[in-house]
Design a protein around this motif. Structure first.
Motif: not given
Length: 122
Positions: A37-40, A81-91
């Motif tokens: 999981i990558l977040t920014r 619940e999540l903050p204002a972030v961009d999330i990329v999910v890599n399987a």
């Protein structure tokens, strides 16, 4: 009492390569056997989700689509619940043969990590 509606709207999706590239370039990471999981921080007001589910890693379309459905549903349930972030999910390869309960547990652990990593300073 019915549960509150938590739709997954088009504005909550990462769609363009430039949005994914921005997250890949400058991100915090959380990994396990099933997902990376990558977040920014996005600077927006809502969390946004992007999926990267490689056929080479997961296999046929049926498996990929099942994993994508589970990720989207888990995100939808935790978006408040999540903050204002961009999330990329890599399987990752561990997700290929994991059952639904294992995938859901993995995602819940990642959402907790995202909340801790990206919480605004107090």
């Amino acid at each position: 009492m019915p549960a509150p509606a938590r739709p997954f709207q088009p504005a909550q999706r990462l769609r363009h390569k430039s949005e994914f590239d921005r997250v890949y370039r400058d991100s915090r990471r959380s990994t396990d056997a099933c997902f990376a999981i990558l977040t920014r921080n996005s600077g927006g007001s809502i969390p946004r989700l992007g999926l990267s589910i490689a056929a080479r890693t997961i296999g046929n379309a049926v498996r990929r689509n099942r994993i994508k459905r589970l990720i989207r549903e888990s995100f939808r349930q935790h978006q408040h619940e999540l903050p204002a972030v961009d999330i990329v999910v890599n399987a990752r390869s561990g997700a290929r043969d994991a059952d639904n309960a294992t995938i859901v547990r993995s995602l819940e652990k990642h959402w907790r990590t995202v909340i801790k990593q990206c919480a605004p300073p107090q």
